[in-house]
Design an enzyme around this catalytic site. Sequence first.
Site, PDB file in Angstrom:
ATOM      1  CD  GLN A   1      -1.914 -38.477 -33.237  1.00 45.94           C
ATOM      2  OE1 GLN A   1      -3.008 -38.285 -33.740  1.00 45.94           O
ATOM      3  NE2 GLN A   1      -0.827 -38.007 -33.787  1.00 45.94           N
TER       4      GLN A   1
ATOM      5  CG  ASP B   1      -3.370 -34.026 -28.110  1.00 42.09           C
ATOM      6  OD1 ASP B   1      -4.153 -34.945 -28.356  1.00 42.09           O
ATOM      7  OD2 ASP B   1      -2.665 -33.506 -28.975  1.00 42.09           O
TER       8      ASP B   1
HETATM    9  N1  LIG Z   1       4.075 -39.270 -39.892  1.00 43.43           N
HETATM   10  C1  LIG Z   1       3.289 -38.618 -39.057  1.00 43.43           C
HETATM   11  N2  LIG Z   1       3.806 -38.099 -37.938  1.00 43.43           N
HETATM   12  C2  LIG Z   1       3.001 -37.471 -37.058  1.00 43.43           C
HETATM   13  C3  LIG Z   1       1.628 -37.297 -37.284  1.00 43.43           C
HETATM   14  C4  LIG Z   1       1.096 -37.833 -38.496  1.00 43.43           C
HETATM   15  O1  LIG Z   1      -0.094 -37.734 -38.788  1.00 43.43           O
HETATM   16  N3  LIG Z   1       1.955 -38.497 -39.337  1.00 43.43           N
HETATM   17  N4  LIG Z   1       0.854 -36.643 -36.360  1.00 43.43           N
HETATM   18  C5  LIG Z   1       1.533 -35.719 -35.457  1.00 43.43           C
HETATM   19  C6  LIG Z   1       0.698 -35.350 -34.318  1.00 43.43           C
HETATM   20  S1  LIG Z   1      -0.718 -34.479 -34.682  1.00 43.43           S
HETATM   21  C7  LIG Z   1       1.028 -35.608 -33.027  1.00 43.43           C
HETATM   22  S2  LIG Z   1       0.073 -34.970 -31.774  1.00 43.43           S
HETATM   23  C8  LIG Z   1       2.209 -36.402 -32.700  1.00 43.43           C
HETATM   24  C9  LIG Z   1       1.935 -37.391 -31.581  1.00 43.43           C
HETATM   25  O2  LIG Z   1       3.050 -38.197 -31.399  1.00 43.43           O
HETATM   26  P1  LIG Z   1       3.217 -39.062 -30.067  1.00 43.43           P
HETATM   27  O3  LIG Z   1       3.227 -38.113 -28.953  1.00 43.43           O
HETATM   28  O4  LIG Z   1       4.361 -39.944 -30.220  1.00 43.43           O
HETATM   29  O5  LIG Z   1       1.834 -39.831 -29.984  1.00 43.43           O
HETATM   30  P2  LIG Z   1       1.497 -41.357 -29.844  1.00 43.43           P
HETATM   31  O6  LIG Z   1       1.638 -42.036 -31.108  1.00 43.43           O
HETATM   32  O7  LIG Z   1       0.167 -41.360 -29.192  1.00 43.43           O
HETATM   33  O8  LIG Z   1       2.580 -41.958 -28.874  1.00 43.43           O
HETATM   34  C10 LIG Z   1       2.533 -41.702 -27.521  1.00 43.43           C
HETATM   35  C11 LIG Z   1       3.063 -42.883 -26.765  1.00 43.43           C
HETATM   36  O9  LIG Z   1       2.981 -42.557 -25.383  1.00 43.43           O
HETATM   37  C12 LIG Z   1       2.537 -43.666 -24.652  1.00 43.43           C
HETATM   38  N5  LIG Z   1       1.887 -43.138 -23.454  1.00 43.43           N
HETATM   39  C13 LIG Z   1       0.589 -42.846 -23.267  1.00 43.43           C
HETATM   40  N6  LIG Z   1       0.387 -42.349 -22.034  1.00 43.43           N
HETATM   41  C14 LIG Z   1       1.587 -42.305 -21.427  1.00 43.43           C
HETATM   42  C15 LIG Z   1       2.026 -41.884 -20.142  1.00 43.43           C
HETATM   43  O10 LIG Z   1       1.245 -41.463 -19.317  1.00 43.43           O
HETATM   44  N7  LIG Z   1       3.353 -41.961 -19.872  1.00 43.43           N
HETATM   45  C16 LIG Z   1       4.240 -42.426 -20.793  1.00 43.43           C
HETATM   46  N8  LIG Z   1       5.520 -42.444 -20.473  1.00 43.43           N
HETATM   47  N9  LIG Z   1       3.840 -42.877 -21.998  1.00 43.43           N
HETATM   48  C17 LIG Z   1       2.545 -42.803 -22.320  1.00 43.43           C
HETATM   49  C18 LIG Z   1       1.622 -44.412 -25.580  1.00 43.43           C
HETATM   50  O11 LIG Z   1       1.599 -45.788 -25.230  1.00 43.43           O
HETATM   51  C19 LIG Z   1       2.234 -44.130 -26.950  1.00 43.43           C
HETATM   52  O12 LIG Z   1       3.054 -45.162 -27.372  1.00 43.43           O
HETATM   53  O13 LIG Z   1       2.625 -37.100 -33.846  1.00 43.43           O
HETATM   54  C20 LIG Z   1       2.849 -36.253 -34.939  1.00 43.43           C
HETATM   55  N10 LIG Z   1       3.572 -36.999 -35.924  1.00 43.43           N
HETATM   56  N1  LIG Z   2     -10.016 -40.234 -32.236  1.00 49.45           N
HETATM   57  C1  LIG Z   2      -8.939 -39.459 -32.329  1.00 49.45           C
HETATM   58  N2  LIG Z   2      -9.026 -38.156 -32.042  1.00 49.45           N
HETATM   59  C2  LIG Z   2      -7.937 -37.373 -32.125  1.00 49.45           C
HETATM   60  C3  LIG Z   2      -6.679 -37.897 -32.445  1.00 49.45           C
HETATM   61  C4  LIG Z   2      -6.605 -39.289 -32.747  1.00 49.45           C
HETATM   62  O1  LIG Z   2      -5.535 -39.826 -33.078  1.00 49.45           O
HETATM   63  N3  LIG Z   2      -7.753 -40.019 -32.688  1.00 49.45           N
HETATM   64  N4  LIG Z   2      -5.575 -37.100 -32.478  1.00 49.45           N
HETATM   65  C5  LIG Z   2      -5.660 -35.802 -31.853  1.00 49.45           C
HETATM   66  C6  LIG Z   2      -4.601 -34.954 -32.379  1.00 49.45           C
HETATM   67  S1  LIG Z   2      -3.056 -35.085 -31.704  1.00 49.45           S
HETATM   68  C7  LIG Z   2      -4.816 -34.076 -33.357  1.00 49.45           C
HETATM   69  S2  LIG Z   2      -3.536 -33.115 -33.905  1.00 49.45           S
HETATM   70  C8  LIG Z   2      -6.153 -33.884 -33.929  1.00 49.45           C
HETATM   71  C9  LIG Z   2      -6.154 -33.909 -35.422  1.00 49.45           C
HETATM   72  O2  LIG Z   2      -7.473 -33.941 -35.869  1.00 49.45           O
HETATM   73  P1  LIG Z   2      -7.953 -33.010 -37.021  1.00 49.45           P
HETATM   74  O3  LIG Z   2      -7.474 -31.640 -36.777  1.00 49.45           O
HETATM   75  O4  LIG Z   2      -9.395 -33.150 -37.173  1.00 49.45           O
HETATM   76  O5  LIG Z   2      -7.118 -33.603 -38.242  1.00 49.45           O
HETATM   77  P2  LIG Z   2      -7.383 -34.846 -39.199  1.00 49.45           P
HETATM   78  O6  LIG Z   2      -8.510 -35.686 -38.710  1.00 49.45           O
HETATM   79  O7  LIG Z   2      -6.092 -35.486 -39.456  1.00 49.45           O
HETATM   80  O8  LIG Z   2      -7.806 -34.149 -40.559  1.00 49.45           O
HETATM   81  C10 LIG Z   2      -8.873 -33.243 -40.573  1.00 49.45           C
HETATM   82  C11 LIG Z   2      -9.258 -32.891 -41.970  1.00 49.45           C
HETATM   83  O9  LIG Z   2      -8.183 -32.261 -42.682  1.00 49.45           O
HETATM   84  C12 LIG Z   2      -8.464 -32.465 -44.051  1.00 49.45           C
HETATM   85  N5  LIG Z   2      -7.289 -32.098 -44.845  1.00 49.45           N
HETATM   86  C13 LIG Z   2      -6.325 -32.910 -45.344  1.00 49.45           C
HETATM   87  N6  LIG Z   2      -5.416 -32.169 -46.014  1.00 49.45           N
HETATM   88  C14 LIG Z   2      -5.799 -30.873 -45.932  1.00 49.45           C
HETATM   89  C15 LIG Z   2      -5.256 -29.637 -46.406  1.00 49.45           C
HETATM   90  O10 LIG Z   2      -4.206 -29.567 -47.032  1.00 49.45           O
HETATM   91  N7  LIG Z   2      -5.936 -28.508 -46.092  1.00 49.45           N
HETATM   92  C16 LIG Z   2      -7.108 -28.522 -45.412  1.00 49.45           C
HETATM   93  N8  LIG Z   2      -7.693 -27.366 -45.145  1.00 49.45           N
HETATM   94  N9  LIG Z   2      -7.647 -29.681 -44.956  1.00 49.45           N
HETATM   95  C17 LIG Z   2      -6.996 -30.834 -45.205  1.00 49.45           C
HETATM   96  C18 LIG Z   2      -8.864 -33.910 -44.097  1.00 49.45           C
HETATM   97  O11 LIG Z   2      -9.644 -34.167 -45.240  1.00 49.45           O
HETATM   98  C19 LIG Z   2      -9.662 -34.077 -42.810  1.00 49.45           C
HETATM   99  O12 LIG Z   2     -11.058 -34.040 -43.004  1.00 49.45           O
HETATM  100  O13 LIG Z   2      -7.034 -34.895 -33.518  1.00 49.45           O
HETATM  101  C20 LIG Z   2      -6.990 -35.173 -32.148  1.00 49.45           C
HETATM  102  N10 LIG Z   2      -8.080 -36.057 -31.875  1.00 49.45           N
HETATM  103 MO   LIG Z   3      -1.686 -33.695 -32.748  1.00 44.34          MO
END
Ligand SMILES: Nc1nc2c(c(=O)[nH]1)N[C@H]1C(S)=C(S)[C@@H](COP(=O)(O)OP(=O)(O)OC[C@H]3O[C@@H](n4cnc5c(=O)[nH]c(N)nc54)[C@H](O)[C@@H]3O)O[C@H]1N2
Ligand SMILES: Nc1nc2c(c(=O)[nH]1)N[C@H]1C(S)=C(S)[C@@H](COP(=O)(O)OP(=O)(O)OC[C@H]3O[C@@H](n4cnc5c(=O)[nH]c(N)nc54)[C@H](O)[C@@H]3O)O[C@H]1N2
Ligand SMILES: [Mo]
Length: 749
Positions: A626, A37
């Site tokens: 993700q 993102d």
């Molecule tokens: N249990 C649990 N739930 C979570 C989280 C967690 O840590 N634990 N994390 C949360 C967070 S931080 C986030 S950001 C959300 C993310 O949740 P989602 O937005 O569902 O993220 P993804 O798992 O990357 O799924 C995105 C899907 O979009 C597809 N995709 C990629 N590019 C495109 C495109 O251009 N067009 C279309 N149509 N599809 C595409 C990919 O193949 C993938 O399957 O989940 C949240 N939900």
């Molecule tokens: N390679 C890669 N990069 C990504 C993503 C990915 O899926 N892969 N996802 C993207 C998305 S959508 C998001 S939202 C971000 C998320 O990325 P970050 O914001 O960095 O989140 P995480 O890596 O899940 O966790 C970061 C830290 O939170 C700490 N933590 C766990 N529980 C707690 C708590 O209760 N309090 C505090 N203060 N810290 C805690 C964990 O120990 C960890 O070191 O990353 C983005 N960047």
């Molecule tokens: Mo996220």
Amino acid sequence: MPALPDLHADQADVKGVPRTPRQAGVTTRKTLCATCDIACSVVSEVVDGRVVRVRSSDNPIFRDNICIKGIAAPKGFAHPNRIRRPLKRVGERGSGQWQEVGWDEAMADIAARLKAIVAQHGPEAWAVSTSQWNTGTDHGLGRRLMNHVGSPNWISGVALCAGNTAAINRLTYGWYPMADFSSTNCIVLFGHNPKRDSWVPVHNQIQRAKARGAKLIVLDPRRSENAEQADIWLPLKAGTDTVMLFGWLRVILDEGLYDHDFVAKWTIGFEDLKARVQEWPIERVAAVTGCEAEMIRAAARIYAQGPSIIPWTPITDMQRNSTSAIRLQSILRAICGNLDVPGGEVLHGFNPMIVSESEIEMHHVLDEAQKAKQLGSDTHPAFTYRGQAPLLDACERVWGHRYANQVTGCFMANPSATFRAMAGEGAYPVKAFFALGNNTLMSFANMPLIHRALLNQDLIVVHEQFMTPTAQLADYVMPADSWLERPWMMDGYGWVSIYRPSQKAMEPPEECRSTFDFWRTLAAAMDMPQVVPWKTIEDFYDWRLDKVGMGFEEFAETYDIYAPKPAFRKYEKTGFATPSGKVELKSSILEGLGFDPLPYFRFDPDMTDDYPLKMFTGVREGEYFQTGGRHIPELRERCPEPVLFVSPKLAASLGVAEDEWVQVSNPTGKIHMKVGVRDSMPDDLVRIPHGWWKPEMPQGGETLSGALKYSDAMLCPDDEDYLDREQGIPHLKGIPCRIDKLDPAETAA
Ligand SMILES: Nc1nc2c(c(=O)[nH]1)N[C@H]1C(S)=C(S)[C@@H](COP(=O)(O)OP(=O)(O)OC[C@H]3O[C@@H](n4cnc5c(=O)[nH]c(N)nc54)[C@H](O)[C@@H]3O)O[C@H]1N2
Ligand SMILES: Nc1nc2c(c(=O)[nH]1)N[C@H]1C(S)=C(S)[C@@H](COP(=O)(O)OP(=O)(O)OC[C@H]3O[C@@H](n4cnc5c(=O)[nH]c(N)nc54)[C@H](O)[C@@H]3O)O[C@H]1N2
Ligand SMILES: [Mo]
Ligand code: SF4
């Protein structure tokens, strides 16, 4: 194991300018990577109509903003697993039996079935889940069509990632501000952990700020990459961020370190806040967070010197005290004078020259009776229409439009309530569900509920690149294009007034189409072609750019970044976009909704003998975004299995060792994981990785390609004890569980 090739090595020759293409006959396109993102500006190198390499941008502002996921993206999109034609389910739901159909034929049938469901159950029986960031080209058109059809039931991953932060920030000062890394003196990371292959632009900004002498304060139970380079690391207990914030406020109020003039002139509720903060003497904060009192004081004092930033973090988005934590961060920003100043956090507002997604969504056409039906708005209203309604007049007064849907998180239905309605356990039935770029099954809490909810649908349509576990349960899987294959105009998710264009670098394969096309063809098939009247996405962008006086092609050639000149302390002219026009330390909106108007803390339920351990889900893997990416061999060989982390001491007490398979379970569900012993982990916490499934495992059936066996969402509860009260989002940072060693015979992965 042989050493794996360094995927960044491919970038090595591009550190200096000018850059040399690695192959003859290369043309280049300026592209934005949308694999995650943060949308890095990158360059796509094209040979014979195909992208052969993605490398970091030529613009020095964006230099080195690239990670292994972006580098590997062309291979990922060219993979044989890519869905290239619309697929219609022909067997039982989830049986993996599909028939290829034409796009128009599929859309005609989808529209007919959706119309029938709307006729029978009302438009609110249609729910949609997307993730704006992946689809890229939705641009609010999904909501626009839903608003015309009459459904308020739109949900998204942004409910627990940034969208909810935006909505809650608005309660305090009307707009969600953006951190100014370029001239700040202090960066505070609440868990958030940008690193070389995660959130790279922010990682690079942190490195640059540190090099100029800015202080870094990290709050993380784990010794994270950023904790290791921090000036102060506060190893707080998971889920106690709210208490830590109370502690900082206590120090700042007791020592008079706040901006007295700003507080006097621009805030309401200061005395009430002060009284609430009295409940948190530093010794109590130290006892609850597990951090030393003197370190807490030192951190608060550095923050108060300013200008300081608390960049967005998903960690406080995903806690049972999320609303209070986000409100306390907002309050700190405001009273310490960090709001709308250079080096602090800036309220952008809309870009006056470009039609915003908030406008495109046309929320005004959805009538009040339908808005009132939005699922979850009665119990957990904070980011629903009901919760955000008191901001409409103020938003119009200050920012020129009524509906500022920042990060698309400000007018959402509640996901848990939506899944209950889909499962037939809600106030009314939801029978049609569309997922666009969202792996819904695995991306929220209580996956067993979501599974039931999906199985109970009459129509599921998924717009996807790959056969995800969610797609496996669909009636139609519509093939999606990728960010290499479409133009894009990125608006910073309505958070900022900055726009960045992305040029199409290659044609999408076969029948793959953009989200724009999805909504355009659906609107037409629903007999509402006027709702999405543009023929192509370029026409649509041209319309949005009318005031700029350039078509999209010229715009994309001309600008890497398009933004108005920054302006600060704008509130001095307009007031804040809240009902009172002030920063609401005591929230009139929360009070009006029947909640405590001041931040507060609820302790986690006690651990039990059956589930004595505390886990969180998170620590992003560098290799994957993700739930995606596990099909790409170059990445999978680096991170082949789902691995939980425990400290050496905890591993010893559980009798488990590195690489052994275990079962992790709690009352919500159970999954299998491999053990990783890490001395960076505290002894009382387990890390569970997010989003594991194995695309190579059989589709449908027992495990949905391993989703039911490995996904963290199987362990995330969504009963009231584990939901934030005001928003109803799940607590992912303090879930009870147990770990049991598995018999190796059971675990053949
Ligand atoms: N249990 C649990 N739930 C979570 C989280 C967690 O840590 N634990 N994390 C949360 C967070 S931080 C986030 S950001 C959300 C993310 O949740 P989602 O937005 O569902 O993220 P993804 O798992 O990357 O799924 C995105 C899907 O979009 C597809 N995709 C990629 N590019 C495109 C495109 O251009 N067009 C279309 N149509 N599809 C595409 C990919 O193949 C993938 O399957 O989940 C949240 N939900
Ligand atoms: N390679 C890669 N990069 C990504 C993503 C990915 O899926 N892969 N996802 C993207 C998305 S959508 C998001 S939202 C971000 C998320 O990325 P970050 O914001 O960095 O989140 P995480 O890596 O899940 O966790 C970061 C830290 O939170 C700490 N933590 C766990 N529980 C707690 C708590 O209760 N309090 C505090 N203060 N810290 C805690 C964990 O120990 C960890 O070191 O990353 C983005 N960047
Ligand atoms: Mo996220
Ligand atoms: S951090 Fe990586 S995946 Fe995310 S946008 Fe940048 S290059 Fe793409």
